[in-house]
Design a protein around this motif. Sequence first.
Motif, short mmCIF file in Angstrom:
data_model
loop_
_atom_site.label_atom_id
_atom_site.label_comp_id
_atom_site.label_asym_id
_atom_site.label_seq_id
_atom_site.Cartn_x
_atom_site.Cartn_y
_atom_site.Cartn_z
N GLU B 26 0.84 -1.21 0.00
CA GLU B 26 0.00 0.00 0.00
C GLU B 26 0.87 1.26 0.00
O GLU B 26 0.57 2.22 -0.70
CB GLU B 26 -0.93 0.03 1.22
CG GLU B 26 -2.15 -0.87 1.09
CD GLU B 26 -1.82 -2.34 1.26
OE1 GLU B 26 -0.72 -2.64 1.77
OE2 GLU B 26 -2.64 -3.20 0.88
N THR B 27 1.94 1.24 0.78
CA THR B 27 2.82 2.42 0.84
C THR B 27 3.44 2.67 -0.53
O THR B 27 3.49 3.81 -1.01
CB THR B 27 3.95 2.19 1.87
OG1 THR B 27 3.36 1.72 3.06
CG2 THR B 27 4.72 3.45 2.13
N ALA B 33 0.67 6.75 -6.81
CA ALA B 33 -0.42 7.73 -6.96
C ALA B 33 0.11 9.16 -6.84
O ALA B 33 -0.25 10.03 -7.64
CB ALA B 33 -1.51 7.46 -5.92
N ASP B 34 0.98 9.39 -5.86
CA ASP B 34 1.50 10.74 -5.66
C ASP B 34 2.32 11.21 -6.86
O ASP B 34 2.23 12.37 -7.28
CB ASP B 34 2.37 10.79 -4.40
CG ASP B 34 1.51 10.63 -3.15
OD1 ASP B 34 0.29 10.87 -3.24
OD2 ASP B 34 2.07 10.28 -2.09
N ILE B 35 3.13 10.31 -7.40
CA ILE B 35 3.96 10.68 -8.55
C ILE B 35 3.06 11.00 -9.75
O ILE B 35 3.31 11.93 -10.51
CB ILE B 35 4.98 9.57 -8.90
CG1 ILE B 35 5.98 9.39 -7.75
CG2 ILE B 35 5.75 9.92 -10.18
CD1 ILE B 35 6.90 8.19 -7.91
N ALA B 36 1.96 10.24 -9.90
CA ALA B 36 1.03 10.49 -11.01
C ALA B 36 0.44 11.90 -10.91
O ALA B 36 0.35 12.61 -11.90
CB ALA B 36 -0.08 9.44 -11.02
N VAL B 37 0.04 12.30 -9.70
CA VAL B 37 -0.54 13.64 -9.52
C VAL B 37 0.48 14.71 -9.89
O VAL B 37 0.16 15.70 -10.53
CB VAL B 37 -1.03 13.83 -8.06
CG1 VAL B 37 -1.47 15.27 -7.83
CG2 VAL B 37 -2.17 12.87 -7.75
N ARG B 38 1.73 14.48 -9.50
CA ARG B 38 2.77 15.47 -9.82
C ARG B 38 3.09 15.51 -11.31
O ARG B 38 3.41 16.55 -11.85
CB ARG B 38 4.05 15.15 -9.04
CG ARG B 38 3.98 15.46 -7.56
CD ARG B 38 5.37 15.72 -7.00
NE ARG B 38 6.25 14.57 -7.15
CZ ARG B 38 6.28 13.54 -6.31
NH1 ARG B 38 5.49 13.54 -5.27
NH2 ARG B 38 7.12 12.55 -6.51
N ALA B 45 -6.28 14.05 -8.63
CA ALA B 45 -6.29 12.96 -7.65
C ALA B 45 -6.00 11.65 -8.38
O ALA B 45 -6.41 11.48 -9.53
CB ALA B 45 -7.64 12.89 -6.95
N ALA B 46 -5.31 10.74 -7.69
CA ALA B 46 -4.97 9.47 -8.34
C ALA B 46 -5.03 8.35 -7.32
O ALA B 46 -4.81 8.56 -6.13
CB ALA B 46 -3.57 9.55 -8.94
N GLY B 47 -5.35 7.16 -7.83
CA GLY B 47 -5.38 6.00 -6.94
C GLY B 47 -5.09 4.74 -7.73
O GLY B 47 -5.13 4.74 -8.96
N ALA B 61 -4.39 5.79 -2.49
CA ALA B 61 -5.02 6.97 -3.07
C ALA B 61 -4.28 8.22 -2.63
O ALA B 61 -3.71 8.26 -1.54
CB ALA B 61 -6.48 7.06 -2.63
N SER B 62 -4.30 9.24 -3.50
CA SER B 62 -3.62 10.48 -3.16
C SER B 62 -4.47 11.31 -2.21
O SER B 62 -3.98 12.23 -1.56
CB SER B 62 -3.31 11.28 -4.42
OG SER B 62 -4.52 11.66 -5.05
#
Lengths: 184, 237
Positions: B26-27, B33-38, B45-47, B61-62
């Motif tokens: 999960e981590t 997800a965080d890299i996708a948002v950036r 938002a991404a998950g 999820a972000s």
Amino acid sequence: MPEDQEGLARLSEILVFEKPLGGTAQDVVDVARRSVAHCDGVGIQVVGPDGVAARATTDSRSFDLDTLQDELDDGPCVESLRDGEHHDLEPVTSDERWPRFAPSARRAGLVACCALPLVAHGELIGVLNLYAWPAVGFAGWDRRHCGTFAGRASQLLASARAYARTQVVIANLEARLAAIPGTQ
Amino acid sequence: MDEPREPLADELSDLAGLLQTDESLETMLGHVADIAVRAIPACDAAGVTLFEHDRVTTAAASGPLVQRVDNHQYDTDEGPCLESLRTGEIRRSPSLADDTRWPKFRGPTLDEGVVSCLSLPLVIGNHGTGGVLNLYSQNRPFEDADEVIGRRFMPPASVAVANARAYAKAYAVIDQLQEALQSRDVIGQAKGIIQVREHCGPDEAFERLRDLSQHRNIKLRDLAKAVVESPDEILGV
């Protein structure tokens, strides 16, 4: 995409569970030779708690050079594995630096060797050896790319090594379980 | 055209390296997800949705919006994520308000303020579609340029997920084997106690254990544990 970037991308697409650790190490040296400029051959050693866990080379000459360093217990690769630092044998390096390895290697045509320690999560897990034996001149390594490549390779191989360990643990547990007479 | 924010190439190739012994699946997917948002301009938002044991779950999820919108898909059994999962293909809706493909999913998702979505399947060769990277936008449509960046994202993200899942699966097998070993150990100990107390062989001891387990309606392993802990109580003084 430039070759060096493509090499990093290819490295990120290696699955750690499809092959034994030696197969993953082989993929890493093959990608390294294609993506590092002026590199003619590559060798790698991955170490574990019980010594060398995997070795791979791109070609027989690199295999001989890796073996020579091992047998003489001398050379940049041996030293990197000892101190976890980056060591170079360059055309201008004095033979005195590695008195047993350097003269033999030069006689065999080696022009340069760059030994990059593989460090993941603070642990030294192996060494990546880049070899150059150009017919004329040596243009030098792109040190930044070499360092980045070694860093990524370290993470990948740490994961592959961790996965390989799970398979050993599973095999051991299965053997212990099989050795207990059935209770059902 | 929006360019991906560099060093996207670095972040992408870092992904596969995120699988670490001390990091949970999960981590690791949270990083994805965080890299996708950036990296993807329209993405707010991404998950990552994973498909395992015939169930879909939002593994990372972000932000909280992702789980809510994902739930609309799971509840209505339709939407870009589920379709991407089933077909192994990309699904993009530049304007949800004008999209008629998923009528039940559309209403509640628009109510969340999501105007556009992009679902990228995480597929590894013959390992099937293991999950979907879902991207949601509240401000602007996902355009061709976003999808181009998204496609670059898929191979390393897929590998990272596949590597992490292989690792998690190996650990689950280790847990099962350890449990089985402990179970066998405790049954072996109980048999030993019965053999000594009742002067019988191992087969008889096992039969006695099994009979007791059936009469008391207790699992064999639990009964064996009770025998080891308090033999007098179970076997009689």
